[in-house]
Design a protein around this motif. Structure first.
Motif, PDB file in Angstrom:
ATOM      1  N   ARG A 256      -1.584  -7.269   7.054  1.00  0.00           N
ATOM      2  CA  ARG A 256      -0.661  -6.180   7.372  1.00  0.00           C
ATOM      3  C   ARG A 256      -0.404  -5.369   6.108  1.00  0.00           C
ATOM      4  N   ARG A 257       0.082  -4.160   6.278  1.00  0.00           N
ATOM      5  CA  ARG A 257       0.405  -3.354   5.101  1.00  0.00           C
ATOM      6  C   ARG A 257       1.880  -3.006   5.094  1.00  0.00           C
TER       7      ARG A 257
ATOM      8  N   GLY B  92      -8.503  -4.267   5.391  1.00  0.00           N
ATOM      9  CA  GLY B  92      -7.692  -5.350   5.934  1.00  0.00           C
ATOM     10  C   GLY B  92      -8.527  -6.516   6.406  1.00  0.00           C
TER      11      GLY B  92
ATOM     12  N   THR C 292     -13.067  -2.922   7.657  1.00  0.00           N
ATOM     13  CA  THR C 292     -11.974  -2.273   6.932  1.00  0.00           C
ATOM     14  C   THR C 292     -11.505  -3.152   5.778  1.00  0.00           C
TER      15      THR C 292
ATOM     16  N   LEU D  25      -5.942  -0.471   7.797  1.00  0.00           N
ATOM     17  CA  LEU D  25      -5.853  -0.509   6.344  1.00  0.00           C
ATOM     18  C   LEU D  25      -7.265  -0.395   5.769  1.00  0.00           C
ATOM     19  N   ASP D  26      -7.605   0.772   5.269  1.00  0.00           N
ATOM     20  CA  ASP D  26      -8.931   1.007   4.706  1.00  0.00           C
ATOM     21  C   ASP D  26      -8.759   1.826   3.439  1.00  0.00           C
ATOM     22  N   LEU D  27      -9.092   1.243   2.314  1.00  0.00           N
ATOM     23  CA  LEU D  27      -8.830   1.837   1.011  1.00  0.00           C
ATOM     24  C   LEU D  27     -10.124   2.112   0.268  1.00  0.00           C
TER      25      LEU D  27
ATOM     26  N   ALA E 266       0.845  -1.189   0.000  1.00  0.00           N
ATOM     27  CA  ALA E 266       0.000   0.000   0.000  1.00  0.00           C
ATOM     28  C   ALA E 266       0.883   1.243   0.000  1.00  0.00           C
TER      29      ALA E 266
ATOM     30  N   PRO F 188      -1.974   3.804  -3.890  1.00  0.00           N
ATOM     31  CA  PRO F 188      -2.549   2.661  -3.162  1.00  0.00           C
ATOM     32  C   PRO F 188      -3.498   1.874  -4.049  1.00  0.00           C
TER      33      PRO F 188
ATOM     34  N   HIS G 219      -9.801  -1.135  -2.739  1.00  0.00           N
ATOM     35  CA  HIS G 219     -10.362  -2.088  -1.772  1.00  0.00           C
ATOM     36  C   HIS G 219     -10.694  -3.423  -2.435  1.00  0.00           C
TER      37      HIS G 219
END
Length: 223
Positions: free
Chosen positions: A73-74, A151, A149, A121-123, A21, A26, A29
């Motif tokens: 994890r990011r 993630g 989220t 982690l929220d895209l 990310a 990025p 989602h």
């Protein structure tokens, strides 16, 4: 002793999922969810895991004998190439890169990823999601009534793909594997209709974000 204590889950194991990310570019989602699911099933069908004598087979067996946990994890910058060092499988799906690592005890996370951020982690999602691929493919759907989220959603999609691989009808699963293990996150079909089609459903353990037993994701194979 905790009321939810399970001696078969002691010590707990998890599969670590690392999402690339970068701040400047990025992934979306939906693409992360598809990539996470793909990485999980590619690892599980890799000869090193699928062959009983493979070097990853015992770790996968140990993990699947417990509660199935995945931790997302990011990573960005130099942390991403470092995340390639522990054994695992990396995929790139619609611009999202995710690495699934060989499962292990949660207390023994490889040092290359131990400090990578887990929560948060929220895209944003795609404005126009990718169309479904040519069959056969695994269709995944996330419960629109549950707020999670990116993630968490990635882990749930990984769970759904894993259950489908293990519990789907053999002819369907064989066709899916032979077709390249393509995955598609369904967003244009009503949830109720998706549930009617589903072969497997994920009911969350309740460790993060949602109450125990929440149905978060479902999956089926389209041929």
């Amino acid at each position: 002793m905790r009321p939810d204590y399970d001696p078969l889950d002691d010590p707990p194991w998890a599969m670590q999922l690392v999402v690339r990310a970068e701040k400047a570019s990025p992934p979306s989602h939906g693409a992360v969810c598809e990539a996470a699911a793909t990485a999980v099933v590619e690892l599980l069908t890799d000869p090193r895991a699928a062959d009983p004598e493979g070097e990853w087979a015992e770790a996968v067996r140990q993990w699947e004998s417990r509660r199935i946990r995945k931790v997302t994890r990011r990573a960005r910058g130099v942390r991403w190439p470092e995340a390639q060092e522990p054994p695992g499988v990396t995929v790139d799906v619609n611009g999202a890169e995710v690495r699934a690592l060989v499962p292990g005890p949660v207390a023994e996370v490889p040092p290359q990823i131990a400090k990578l951020q887990v929560a948060g982690l929220d895209l944003p999602d795609d404005e126009e999601p990718e169309p479904a691929p040519e069959p056969p493919y695994a269709a995944l759907a996330l419960n629109p009534g549950v707020s999670i989220t990116t993630g968490k959603a990635a882990a749930q999609c990984g769970h759904a793909a894993q259950l489908l691989l293990r519990q789907g009808a053999v002819p369907d699963v064989t066709a899916w594997i032979e077709g390249g293990l393509r995955v598609h996150l369904v967003r244009d079909i009503a949830w109720g209709r998706c549930v009617e089609r589903a072969t497997v459903a994920v009911r969350d353990g309740g460790f993060t974000e949602v109450p125990p037993g929440t149905m978060t994701a479902i999956a089926w194979i389209v041929r």
